[in-house]
Each structure stands twice: as structure tokens, then as C-alpha cells.
Scaffold this active site. Structure first.
Site, PDB file in Angstrom:
ATOM      1  N   GLU A  61       0.805  -1.218   0.000  1.00 29.61           N
ATOM      2  CA  GLU A  61       0.000   0.000   0.000  1.00 29.61           C
ATOM      3  C   GLU A  61       0.842   1.272   0.000  1.00 29.61           C
ATOM      4  O   GLU A  61       0.346   2.351   0.339  1.00 29.61           O
ATOM      5  CB  GLU A  61      -0.937   0.001   1.209  1.00 29.61           C
ATOM      6  CG  GLU A  61      -1.941  -1.132   1.231  1.00 29.61           C
ATOM      7  CD  GLU A  61      -3.034  -1.018   0.168  1.00 29.61           C
ATOM      8  OE1 GLU A  61      -2.894  -0.187  -0.740  1.00 29.61           O
ATOM      9  OE2 GLU A  61      -4.014  -1.771   0.242  1.00 29.61           O
ATOM     10  N   HIS A 109      -3.380   2.502   8.367  1.00 25.87           N
ATOM     11  CA  HIS A 109      -4.377   1.812   7.543  1.00 25.87           C
ATOM     12  C   HIS A 109      -4.739   0.512   8.241  1.00 25.87           C
ATOM     13  O   HIS A 109      -3.858  -0.276   8.597  1.00 25.87           O
ATOM     14  CB  HIS A 109      -3.807   1.530   6.153  1.00 25.87           C
ATOM     15  CG  HIS A 109      -4.611   0.540   5.357  1.00 25.87           C
ATOM     16  ND1 HIS A 109      -5.967   0.659   5.166  1.00 25.87           N
ATOM     17  CD2 HIS A 109      -4.242  -0.598   4.706  1.00 25.87           C
ATOM     18  CE1 HIS A 109      -6.402  -0.348   4.434  1.00 25.87           C
ATOM     19  NE2 HIS A 109      -5.373  -1.135   4.144  1.00 25.87           N
ATOM     20  N   HIS A 116      -7.881  -2.831   8.821  1.00 28.59           N
ATOM     21  CA  HIS A 116      -9.030  -3.588   8.326  1.00 28.59           C
ATOM     22  C   HIS A 116      -9.996  -3.832   9.484  1.00 28.59           C
ATOM     23  O   HIS A 116     -10.477  -4.940   9.687  1.00 28.59           O
ATOM     24  CB  HIS A 116      -8.572  -4.921   7.724  1.00 28.59           C
ATOM     25  CG  HIS A 116      -7.789  -4.780   6.462  1.00 28.59           C
ATOM     26  ND1 HIS A 116      -7.290  -5.865   5.789  1.00 28.59           N
ATOM     27  CD2 HIS A 116      -7.409  -3.694   5.753  1.00 28.59           C
ATOM     28  CE1 HIS A 116      -6.628  -5.459   4.704  1.00 28.59           C
ATOM     29  NE2 HIS A 116      -6.686  -4.136   4.671  1.00 28.59           N
ATOM     30  N   HIS A 165     -12.964  -2.823   1.994  1.00 24.59           N
ATOM     31  CA  HIS A 165     -11.529  -2.930   2.247  1.00 24.59           C
ATOM     32  C   HIS A 165     -11.162  -2.630   3.692  1.00 24.59           C
ATOM     33  O   HIS A 165     -10.698  -3.513   4.402  1.00 24.59           O
ATOM     34  CB  HIS A 165     -10.784  -1.975   1.296  1.00 24.59           C
ATOM     35  CG  HIS A 165      -9.296  -2.074   1.348  1.00 24.59           C
ATOM     36  ND1 HIS A 165      -8.482  -1.692   0.309  1.00 24.59           N
ATOM     37  CD2 HIS A 165      -8.447  -2.484   2.323  1.00 24.59           C
ATOM     38  CE1 HIS A 165      -7.210  -1.885   0.637  1.00 24.59           C
ATOM     39  NE2 HIS A 165      -7.165  -2.356   1.862  1.00 24.59           N
TER      40      HIS A 165
END
Length: 214
Positions: free
Chosen positions: A75, A93, A95, A155
Site C-alpha cells: 500500500e 491503515h 481492516h 476494504h
């Protein structure tokens, strides 16, 4: 401890916290911090429990790896897009489960609680694109306009800040807001705060921060 070593240690510590606190599982999620023209970022496909400071990768602002034996997160384009288009110097980031579940069904997380003002207001859902792609990076940059967090369709999430701890705390807040909204949907139709309500929250926060409580 020099700055580089301190950043590496913090990246490792917060990556492990993201895992233990349920923001990510396995090798999912990634964190980075910008230092001048370099970006320190967690490695690809390595469990946080197995990650040490020496495993942190360094890329330049074009994405070229300049230090580290491991492969940087896939990413990298997402992180670089944030650094190109915002003043943030840290990215988290995740999930996280409630936010990811909602990402499948909503286009925006509404103002279900006044704490959403700390994220800039209702949180946008960036349209889906393949992970690691320039398209996803562009979608995220647009979703972050005027915001410090966004949800990624089908996502996960992204949160940014001046420091890695601030970005992490915002990721935690976003997941809490998503969990609150999901739970409220189970028992009825959530009442949503207006933009005027959020403006009043911002004014009150500024008054307490700079003027002292009265």
C-alpha cells in the site's frame, strides 16, 4: 535513541497494538511515518508479532525503496498519496471489522456522535479499487479532502495525523464510531447530528482548549 530508531520502535509497537486491539488481523494493515523526504513503513506479509525495528522499510517520495531488507507494504501508493495531498506526516491503515462491514453497505458514515467532529465531519467511503493501485490512492486522497480519516469500500480504513499516535488514535475513534452506528441500526433508525450541531461542538472544543472552562 535517535529519531529514526524512535520512529521504528513506535511503528512496531503500534502495529502490534492494532493487532491486539482488533483493528487488523494477521498481516493486514500497515502504518507509516514521514521524515523529511523519506517514509518509514511497515513491511509486507509479516505478522506484527514477528516484526522488529530492523524490519521497517524506508522509501522515498517516489516509492523507491532506499533502506530495509524486507519488501515494503503493497500500500505504499496509498501512503504516498496522503503525503502528497495533505499536511499529515503519519498514516494508519487498518481492516477494522465494524468499519469494514459498513464499507460494504454505506457511502458515508453519518454524524451519529459528536466525536465525529474530531475527524472533520461525516466520514466518506472511498470507492473500491484494487489494493496497492494508483486508482485506490487517488480515491483515498479525494475522500480525505477536509477530513483526517476515511473508509475504504470493501476494504478497511485510513487515518492520518501529525504524529503516528494521533493517526492511530483517530483510527481507534473511527472504529468506535462505526461500531456505534452498526449497533444503533440494530435497534432502530439512528438520529443524526446536523452540521450546525458539529459546528457548535467545534466552537465548544476551541473555547475549552484556548479559553479554559467557565
Amino acid at each position: 535513541m535517535n529519531d529514526d530508531a524512535a520512529h521504528r520502535a513506535e511503528l512496531v509497537a503500534l502495529a502490534r497494538r492494532a493487532s491486539t486491539e482488533g483493528l487488523s488481523s494477521g498481516t493486514s494493515g500497515n502504518l507509516s511515518v514521514r521524515v523529511d523526504d523519506s517514509v518509514l513503513i511497515t513491511p509486507s506479509s509479516l505478522d506484527p508479532d514477528d516484526t522488529g525495528p530492523a524490519d521497517i522499510c524506508v522509501v522515498d517520495l517516489t516509492g523507491q525503496q532506499v533502506a530495509g531488507e524486507r519488501r515494503p507494504s503493497s500500500e505504499v501508493p496509498m501512503h504516498l498519496a496522503v503525503y502528497r495531498t495533505t499536511s499529515a506526516t503519519a498514516v494508519v491503515h487498518t481492516h477494522s471489522p465494524f468499519a469494514t462491514a459498513l464499507s460494504v453497505t454505506i457511502d458515508e458514515l453519518p454524524a451519529v456522535h459528536y466525536n465525529i467532529a474530531a475527524l472533520g465531519g461525516p466520514v466518506r467511503v472511498a470507492p473500491y479499487a484494487t489494493f496497492g493501485s494508483d486508482e485506490l490512492a487517488a480515491n483515498i486522497a479525494a475522500a480525505l479532502d477536509g477530513r483526517v480519516a476515511a473508509i475504504l469500500q470493501n476494504h478497511g480504513t485510513i487515518a492520518v495525523g501529525r504524529t503516528l499516535r494521533q493517526a492511530f488514535d483517530r483510527a481507534v475513534m473511527l472504529e468506535w464510531l462505526c461500531a456505534l452506528y452498526w449497533r444503533a441500526l440494530q435497534v432502530g433508525t439512528p438520529r443524526i447530528l446536523t452540521e450546525a450541531d458539529l459546528d457548535a461542538v467545534r466552537t465548544q472544543s476551541q473555547r475549552l482548549r484556548y479559553g479554559g472552562a467557565r
